[in-house]
Design a protein around this motif. Structure first.
Motif, short mmCIF file in Angstrom:
data_model
loop_
_atom_site.label_atom_id
_atom_site.label_comp_id
_atom_site.label_asym_id
_atom_site.label_seq_id
_atom_site.Cartn_x
_atom_site.Cartn_y
_atom_site.Cartn_z
N HIS A 1 17.28 31.22 -123.04
CA HIS A 1 18.27 31.98 -122.77
C HIS A 1 18.44 32.87 -121.46
CE1 HIS A 1 19.02 31.07 -127.36
NE2 HIS A 1 19.80 30.40 -126.64
N TYR A 2 17.47 33.45 -121.18
CA TYR A 2 17.32 34.37 -120.00
C TYR A 2 15.92 34.29 -119.55
CZ TYR A 2 19.27 37.67 -116.56
OH TYR A 2 19.74 38.35 -115.48
N VAL A 3 16.04 34.69 -118.08
CA VAL A 3 14.59 35.26 -117.54
C VAL A 3 14.91 36.01 -116.44
CG1 VAL A 3 12.65 34.43 -116.10
CG2 VAL A 3 13.52 32.75 -117.79
N VAL A 4 14.04 37.01 -116.30
CA VAL A 4 14.16 37.99 -115.46
C VAL A 4 12.92 38.36 -114.62
CG1 VAL A 4 13.90 40.14 -116.70
CG2 VAL A 4 15.11 40.38 -114.56
N LYS A 5 12.96 38.07 -113.35
CA LYS A 5 11.62 38.06 -112.40
C LYS A 5 11.90 39.48 -111.58
CE LYS A 5 8.96 35.59 -109.39
NZ LYS A 5 8.56 34.47 -108.42
N ILE A 6 10.71 40.05 -111.75
CA ILE A 6 10.64 41.75 -111.19
C ILE A 6 9.65 41.99 -110.55
CG2 ILE A 6 10.85 44.04 -111.96
CD1 ILE A 6 11.95 43.53 -114.55
N GLN A 7 9.99 42.90 -109.19
CA GLN A 7 8.80 43.11 -108.44
C GLN A 7 8.58 44.65 -109.09
OE1 GLN A 7 9.52 43.25 -104.14
NE2 GLN A 7 7.52 44.48 -103.57
N PHE A 8 7.53 44.80 -109.87
CA PHE A 8 7.45 45.91 -110.94
C PHE A 8 7.35 47.38 -110.09
CE2 PHE A 8 5.37 48.29 -114.44
CZ PHE A 8 6.36 47.75 -115.43
N SER B 1 -6.08 40.45 -114.25
CA SER B 1 -6.96 39.44 -114.76
C SER B 1 -6.48 38.62 -115.98
CB SER B 1 -8.09 39.80 -115.10
OG SER B 1 -8.33 40.67 -116.30
N LYS B 2 -5.33 39.45 -116.56
CA LYS B 2 -4.67 39.01 -117.87
C LYS B 2 -3.46 37.99 -117.47
CE LYS B 2 -6.27 42.80 -120.94
NZ LYS B 2 -7.03 41.74 -121.70
N GLY B 3 -3.04 38.01 -116.28
CA GLY B 3 -2.04 37.46 -115.54
C GLY B 3 -0.70 37.91 -115.75
N TYR B 4 -0.40 38.99 -116.36
CA TYR B 4 1.08 39.30 -116.58
C TYR B 4 1.83 40.04 -115.40
CZ TYR B 4 -0.53 38.23 -121.30
OH TYR B 4 -1.12 37.55 -122.12
N LEU B 5 1.14 40.77 -114.75
CA LEU B 5 1.51 41.39 -113.36
C LEU B 5 0.41 41.00 -112.46
CD1 LEU B 5 3.28 43.59 -112.12
CD2 LEU B 5 1.76 45.03 -112.71
N VAL B 6 0.92 40.01 -111.49
CA VAL B 6 0.06 39.50 -110.61
C VAL B 6 0.87 39.59 -109.30
CG1 VAL B 6 -0.87 37.31 -109.41
CG2 VAL B 6 -1.18 37.80 -111.88
N ASP B 7 0.45 40.26 -108.00
CA ASP B 7 0.60 40.57 -106.72
C ASP B 7 2.07 41.16 -107.03
OD1 ASP B 7 -1.43 39.29 -105.52
OD2 ASP B 7 -0.17 37.33 -105.69
N ASP B 8 2.12 42.10 -107.97
CA ASP B 8 3.31 43.00 -108.28
C ASP B 8 4.52 42.20 -108.87
OD1 ASP B 8 4.53 45.53 -108.33
OD2 ASP B 8 5.41 45.44 -106.42
N ILE B 9 4.27 41.12 -109.36
CA ILE B 9 5.31 40.48 -109.76
C ILE B 9 5.03 40.06 -111.28
CG2 ILE B 9 6.53 38.18 -109.77
CD1 ILE B 9 7.08 39.90 -107.45
N CYS B 10 6.17 40.37 -112.20
CA CYS B 10 6.07 39.98 -113.43
C CYS B 10 7.42 39.09 -113.93
CB CYS B 10 6.02 41.06 -114.31
SG CYS B 10 7.07 42.30 -114.32
N THR B 11 7.29 38.32 -114.90
CA THR B 11 8.60 37.83 -115.57
C THR B 11 8.77 37.98 -117.23
OG1 THR B 11 8.21 36.30 -113.72
CG2 THR B 11 9.47 35.58 -115.68
N PHE B 12 10.04 38.41 -117.14
CA PHE B 12 10.32 38.62 -118.92
C PHE B 12 11.41 37.47 -119.08
CE2 PHE B 12 8.76 42.82 -117.46
CZ PHE B 12 7.81 42.91 -118.17
#
Length: 313
Positions: free
Chosen positions: A18-25, A135-146
């Motif tokens: 239904h929805y995706v939001v990509k964020i520069q954290f 290393s866990k892959g959720y915040l990489v190069d300041d980018i995350c996606t929920f």
């Protein structure tokens, strides 16, 4: 699958439906943005948005975690007795393994949304220590996606209930209205009425009974009241206001005004509020006093709304 504190987490290769939001954290954390609201999206025939607290919801004393919620848009247009039940899932993209960590309630729990509850989710959605570990892959190069999936499983009318909500007014305003009566002796009616006047969203009228009203009839007193001009404005069940009301007849010679003051609960059925024996008629008409001068009199009403009671249902 991982179970912890009533929450289940599992891995999915499918993106959120239904929805995706990509964020520069860092745009949130470096600018002290405590609450981020996503755009509005539709699911199950309703409109929603994600509410993200990047450093935890401080209003609920959350520390060391991200808080994430789903909020219902447009609930103000709902009836008080309308409720939506949903199952929701939140997603976080694992950029290292190209899959999603999905979070949902352990038990098949229905999240309830209605006019009084428009937001639901997880206070401790994700530990910041794990989230910030690249290393866990959720915040990489300041980018995350929920992401989110919302499944409406029930819509229902809860039925009429009983209840009320009292809200006291923080910054009260006193409204004044002056009513001048000319050619007093020329009126033959038992009741004189002012023109309607406003106090915020309510309309009132003043009423003067020269020969008295109620217990004032035949007692040598005149009666003075205030009343809602449109009682239907408070007709919804349980609706009423708490107000401080002052009624005066002004002394036009010595400023020795005659007044009565009190606090009242007022509803659509309250009728007239005031005094059956407000002033002796002889005092009012005496030429030595200043209440009736050249056959004219000035009356005044002060209304201060102190609180409002509305029905909950």
């Amino acid at each position: 699958m991982d179970f912890q504190d009533g929450i289940s987490r599992f891995i999915s290769n499918s993106p959120p439906a239904h929805y995706v939001v990509k964020i520069q954290f860092s745009l949130l954390t470096n600018n002290s943005i405590e609450r981020y609201e996503s755009g509005i999206f539709e699911a199950g025939g309703y409109k929603w948005k994600l509410i993200l607290y990047p450093s935890g919801n401080k209003g609920k004393n959350v520390k060391d975690h991200i808080s994430l919620y789903l909020a219902l848009e447009g609930a103000s247009s709902f009836n008080h007795d309308w409720e939506i039940c949903v199952n929701l899932r939140f997603f976080v993209l694992d950029q290292n393994n190209h899959n999603y960590l999905v979070t949902q309630d352990t038990i098949k729990r229905e999240r309830r949304y209605n006019k009084m509850n428009i937001e639901s989710g997880f206070d401790q959605f994700f530990p910041l220590k794990d989230f910030n570990d690249s290393s866990k892959g959720y915040l990489v190069d300041d980018i995350c996606t929920f992401g989110a999936e919302v499944f409406v499983c029930k819509e229902r009318n809860m039925g009429k209930g009983n209840g009320e909500s009292l809200a006291m007014i923080k910054d009260v305003i006193t409204y004044k209205h002056r009513w001048r009566i000319d050619n007093y002796s020329g009126f033959g009616s038992e009741c004189l009425e002012s023109k309607p006047f406003n106090t915020g969203k309510y309309k009132w009228i003043m009423k003067l009974y020269p020969k008295g009203q109620g217990t004032g009839i035949g007692s040598g007193y005149l009666s003075l009241y205030i009343a809602l001009a449109d009682p239907t404005s408070l007709l919804p069940s349980g609706s009423k206001i708490y107000a401080q009301i002052t009624l005066r007849i002004l002394d036009q010679k010595q400023s020795n005004d005659w007044f009565g003051k009190g606090n009242y609960w007022i509803s659509g059925s309250s009728g007239e509020i005031g005094y059956n024996r407000f002033m002796l008629l002889n005092n009012f008409t005496s030429q030595y006093n200043g209440y009736l001068v050249k056959d004219s009199s000035s009356l005044e009403a002060e209304v201060t709304i102190l609180g409002v009671v509305d029905a909950l249902f």
